[in-house]
Design a protein around this motif. Structure first.
Motif, PDB file in Angstrom:
ATOM      1  N   ASP A   6       0.839  -1.201   0.000  1.00  0.00           N
ATOM      2  CA  ASP A   6       0.000   0.000   0.000  1.00  0.00           C
ATOM      3  C   ASP A   6       0.873   1.250   0.000  1.00  0.00           C
ATOM      4  O   ASP A   6       1.884   1.316   0.695  1.00  0.00           O
ATOM      5  N   HIS A   7       0.477   2.239  -0.780  1.00  0.00           N
ATOM      6  CA  HIS A   7       1.141   3.541  -0.764  1.00  0.00           C
ATOM      7  C   HIS A   7       0.448   4.389   0.287  1.00  0.00           C
ATOM      8  O   HIS A   7      -0.769   4.594   0.206  1.00  0.00           O
ATOM      9  N   VAL A   8       1.217   4.873   1.267  1.00  0.00           N
ATOM     10  CA  VAL A   8       0.633   5.587   2.406  1.00  0.00           C
ATOM     11  C   VAL A   8       1.330   6.917   2.634  1.00  0.00           C
ATOM     12  O   VAL A   8       2.423   7.170   2.115  1.00  0.00           O
ATOM     13  N   VAL A   9       0.672   7.766   3.434  1.00  0.00           N
ATOM     14  CA  VAL A   9       1.234   9.035   3.888  1.00  0.00           C
ATOM     15  C   VAL A   9       1.143   9.036   5.407  1.00  0.00           C
ATOM     16  O   VAL A   9       0.106   8.697   5.975  1.00  0.00           O
ATOM     17  N   HIS A  67       5.810  10.138   2.435  1.00  0.00           N
ATOM     18  CA  HIS A  67       5.172   9.193   1.514  1.00  0.00           C
ATOM     19  C   HIS A  67       6.039   7.948   1.428  1.00  0.00           C
ATOM     20  O   HIS A  67       7.257   8.037   1.332  1.00  0.00           O
ATOM     21  N   GLU A  79      -3.129   8.304   5.946  1.00  0.00           N
ATOM     22  CA  GLU A  79      -4.041   7.888   4.876  1.00  0.00           C
ATOM     23  C   GLU A  79      -3.357   6.914   3.927  1.00  0.00           C
ATOM     24  O   GLU A  79      -2.137   6.878   3.823  1.00  0.00           O
ATOM     25  N   VAL A  83      -2.907   6.224   0.146  1.00  0.00           N
ATOM     26  CA  VAL A  83      -3.045   6.917  -1.130  1.00  0.00           C
ATOM     27  C   VAL A  83      -3.499   5.952  -2.212  1.00  0.00           C
ATOM     28  O   VAL A  83      -4.378   6.255  -3.010  1.00  0.00           O
ATOM     29  N   LYS A  84      -2.887   4.765  -2.227  1.00  0.00           N
ATOM     30  CA  LYS A  84      -3.206   3.769  -3.253  1.00  0.00           C
ATOM     31  C   LYS A  84      -3.097   2.389  -2.631  1.00  0.00           C
ATOM     32  O   LYS A  84      -2.073   2.029  -2.062  1.00  0.00           O
ATOM     33  N   LYS A  85      -4.182   1.615  -2.725  1.00  0.00           N
ATOM     34  CA  LYS A  85      -4.165   0.257  -2.211  1.00  0.00           C
ATOM     35  C   LYS A  85      -3.337  -0.630  -3.133  1.00  0.00           C
ATOM     36  O   LYS A  85      -3.262  -0.403  -4.330  1.00  0.00           O
TER      37      LYS A  85
END
Length: 97
Positions: free
Chosen positions: A43-46, A52, A81, A83-85
């Motif tokens: 997962d892409h997260v912040v 990031h 959050e 950003v992209k699963k």
């Protein structure tokens, strides 16, 4: 009767505060908690600090993020959050990310 009339504004203020402040905040906390529990590798997260990264490893209370070539360890609660699963698992079939 007069005491009820005197207490009515205080009760009304409490009800307004509940519906405008307390209830939305608890709803948001539940959403964030479920998002943090649903984290998956890839997962892409912040983070809450604005960093990031991509989830590299997940432990009980910590997450290891890959940022460029560095691996950084954060508490799960520091993830603000997703950003992209990751598209790692689609209908039970494993795919490379």
């Amino acid at each position: 009767m007069e005491t009820l009339v005197a207490l009515l504004p205080m009760i009304l203020i409490f009800v307004v505060f509940y519906f405008l402040l307390i209830r939305p905040q608890t709803k948001r906390q539940k959403e964030v908690q479920s998002m943090q529990n649903a984290l998956e590798r890839g997962d892409h997260v912040v983070t809450i600090g604005g960093l990031h990264g991509v989830v590299h490893q997940i432990e009980d209370t910590q997450v290891v993020l890959k940022c460029d070539q560095s691996l950084l360890r954060f508490n799960r609660s520091a993830i603000a959050e997703v950003v992209k699963k990751s598209k790692r698992f689609v209908r039970g079939v494993s795919k490379k990310v």
